[in-house]
Design an enzyme around this catalytic site. Sequence first.
Site, PDB file in Angstrom:
ATOM      1  N   LYS A   1      24.427  -6.177  11.861  1.00 28.16           N
ATOM      2  CA  LYS A   1      24.912  -7.569  11.787  1.00 28.16           C
ATOM      3  C   LYS A   1      25.844  -7.827  12.971  1.00 28.16           C
ATOM      4  CE  LYS A   1      29.355  -6.504  10.655  1.00 28.16           C
ATOM      5  NZ  LYS A   1      30.386  -6.538  11.671  1.00 28.16           N
TER       6      LYS A   1
ATOM      7  N   PRO B   1      23.726   1.630  16.970  1.00 31.43           N
ATOM      8  CA  PRO B   1      24.794   2.513  17.452  1.00 31.43           C
ATOM      9  C   PRO B   1      25.908   2.691  16.412  1.00 31.43           C
ATOM     10  CG  PRO B   1      24.621   0.524  18.814  1.00 31.43           C
ATOM     11  CD  PRO B   1      23.514   0.459  17.818  1.00 31.43           C
ATOM     12  N   ILE B   2      26.501   3.882  16.424  1.00 27.67           N
ATOM     13  CA  ILE B   2      27.521   4.243  15.429  1.00 27.67           C
ATOM     14  C   ILE B   2      28.901   3.802  15.921  1.00 27.67           C
ATOM     15  CG2 ILE B   2      28.582   6.253  14.268  1.00 27.67           C
ATOM     16  CD1 ILE B   2      25.795   7.672  14.878  1.00 27.67           C
ATOM     17  N   GLY B   3      29.751   3.362  14.989  1.00 26.96           N
ATOM     18  CA  GLY B   3      31.128   2.967  15.357  1.00 26.96           C
ATOM     19  C   GLY B   3      31.149   1.804  16.313  1.00 26.96           C
ATOM     20  N   ALA B   4      30.238   0.840  16.096  1.00 29.74           N
ATOM     21  CA  ALA B   4      30.023  -0.213  17.087  1.00 29.74           C
ATOM     22  C   ALA B   4      30.486  -1.587  16.633  1.00 29.74           C
ATOM     23  CB  ALA B   4      28.536  -0.275  17.437  1.00 29.74           C
ATOM     24  N   GLY B   5      30.872  -1.734  15.346  1.00 26.66           N
ATOM     25  CA  GLY B   5      31.194  -3.067  14.826  1.00 26.66           C
ATOM     26  C   GLY B   5      29.945  -3.817  14.406  1.00 26.66           C
ATOM     27  N   LEU B   6      28.856  -3.070  14.154  1.00 27.55           N
ATOM     28  CA  LEU B   6      27.575  -3.691  13.794  1.00 27.55           C
ATOM     29  C   LEU B   6      27.177  -3.373  12.353  1.00 27.55           C
ATOM     30  CD1 LEU B   6      25.661  -2.785  17.087  1.00 27.55           C
ATOM     31  CD2 LEU B   6      26.600  -5.018  16.470  1.00 27.55           C
TER      32      LEU B   6
ATOM     33  N   GLY C   1      26.341  -0.629  10.946  1.00 29.98           N
ATOM     34  CA  GLY C   1      25.188   0.267  10.818  1.00 29.98           C
ATOM     35  C   GLY C   1      25.298   1.175   9.592  1.00 29.98           C
TER      36      GLY C   1
ATOM     37  N   SER D   1      27.193   0.772   6.918  1.00 24.30           N
ATOM     38  CA  SER D   1      27.181  -0.049   5.699  1.00 24.30           C
ATOM     39  C   SER D   1      25.762  -0.487   5.361  1.00 24.30           C
ATOM     40  CB  SER D   1      28.033  -1.311   5.888  1.00 24.30           C
ATOM     41  OG  SER D   1      29.368  -0.964   6.111  1.00 24.30           O
TER      42      SER D   1
ATOM     43  N   ASP E   1      31.966  -4.372   4.160  1.00 26.07           N
ATOM     44  CA  ASP E   1      30.823  -5.059   4.774  1.00 26.07           C
ATOM     45  C   ASP E   1      29.521  -4.807   4.021  1.00 26.07           C
ATOM     46  OD1 ASP E   1      32.298  -6.101   6.839  1.00 26.07           O
ATOM     47  OD2 ASP E   1      31.647  -4.641   8.340  1.00 26.07           O
TER      48      ASP E   1
HETATM   49  O1  C5P Z   1      36.050  -1.304   3.547  1.00 26.27           O
HETATM   50  P1  C5P Z   1      35.902  -0.447   4.747  1.00 26.27           P
HETATM   51  O2  C5P Z   1      35.849   1.019   4.403  1.00 26.27           O
HETATM   52  O3  C5P Z   1      34.819  -0.847   5.652  1.00 26.27           O
HETATM   53  O4  C5P Z   1      37.249  -0.660   5.580  1.00 26.27           O
HETATM   54  C1  C5P Z   1      37.669   0.232   6.573  1.00 26.27           C
HETATM   55  C2  C5P Z   1      39.125  -0.035   6.894  1.00 26.27           C
HETATM   56  O5  C5P Z   1      39.259  -1.275   7.607  1.00 26.27           O
HETATM   57  C3  C5P Z   1      40.028  -0.175   5.692  1.00 26.27           C
HETATM   58  O6  C5P Z   1      40.487   1.072   5.256  1.00 26.27           O
HETATM   59  C4  C5P Z   1      41.158  -1.038   6.249  1.00 26.27           C
HETATM   60  O7  C5P Z   1      42.029  -0.244   7.025  1.00 26.27           O
HETATM   61  C5  C5P Z   1      40.422  -1.971   7.211  1.00 26.27           C
HETATM   62  N1  C5P Z   1      40.035  -3.236   6.570  1.00 26.27           N
HETATM   63  C6  C5P Z   1      41.010  -4.192   6.278  1.00 26.27           C
HETATM   64  N2  C5P Z   1      40.648  -5.355   5.682  1.00 26.27           N
HETATM   65  C7  C5P Z   1      39.357  -5.614   5.387  1.00 26.27           C
HETATM   66  C8  C5P Z   1      38.353  -4.689   5.682  1.00 26.27           C
HETATM   67  C9  C5P Z   1      38.732  -3.495   6.280  1.00 26.27           C
HETATM   68  O8  C5P Z   1      42.192  -3.987   6.553  1.00 26.27           O
HETATM   69  N3  C5P Z   1      39.039  -6.776   4.817  1.00 26.27           N
END
Ligand code: C5P
Length: 315
Positions: free
Chosen positions: A17, A102-107, A109, A111, A144
Amino acid sequence: MTNAVAMRTITVTAPAKVNLHLEVLGLRSDGFHELAMVMQSIELVDRLTFSNTADAQLHLSCDQPDLSIGDDNLVLRAAHLLRQRSGLNELGATIHLEKHIPIGAGLAGGSSDGAAALVGLNALWGLGFSDLDLEGLAAELGSDMPFCIRGGSQLCFGRGELLEPLPTISDPLAVLLVKDPRVSVSTPWAYQRCRDVHGSSYLQGEVAFEQQRQILRQESWTQPIRAAEPPPLRNDLQPVVAPETPAVEIGLRLLHTLPDALAVAMSGSGPSCFALYQSFRTCEQARSRLQREFQQAGLLAWCCRLRPCGAKIEG
Ligand code: C5P
């Protein structure tokens, strides 16, 4: 008499996404951030294959050796949670993950792979959970992840798990996505950084949060996105992540040099960045125009159509 289990195999595609809008509203009492987002699935997909087994084991393999295939992987976490909620502890499966996002990309993946595991195993094991049930399970595993079940275009509030579907986009839009394969951004770090920099101006309380949600609902997002009126992309994590992450600065700068991009932004907590295009063809033309610059900067680039759905059983 035999109790052999008939072998079945199901394949599920799990799309990446991008965030067309990521607004940080404030801090919640559970320590997470209260968000107002528009998320959009794109045609950059991982592929997961599920086969049932009679040995009550859950086994994951992956074509990328640097990805953990242990119990910390969201695919296995999702499989364990689904089996536990079904109450059928004898269920088993082998799962193969073919990784392209890609991993750790903000996409999203990871999730999306977890969401695909819920969708795939629900079908393989014949459990009959609804999409809404699966979104509830997904919310227990990641912010996500609920979006990734049905995907498409959705408003996402709360931690990201409160979903309001948006109309399907009919224009054949595409995104040019870039990412430095050597760089990944930690999501907790990005949110902590946002809190350090902007925490003092965060909104306080549900009434203020709801006002902002209402503004987003009333903005053009409730109409299908059209090339003629491109949406104003926004990502509140971008101004805190970009100055600390040269790969983001470079990606954004290169994408901004393209004259026919409708809009440019970072996705999620980065480091991937994207430009929105009115068609797949103009997107491909833009990628070839900047091919040398991307190569010199060490960036990989993908052209992706927008996708109207999330995790999907193939065939
Ligand atoms: O829910 P998820 O494991 O993807 O979130 C990873 C980290 O990102 C959380 O532990 C938190 O530090 C941060 N986060 C946040 N607020 C959100 C989503 C994520 O602070 N709404």
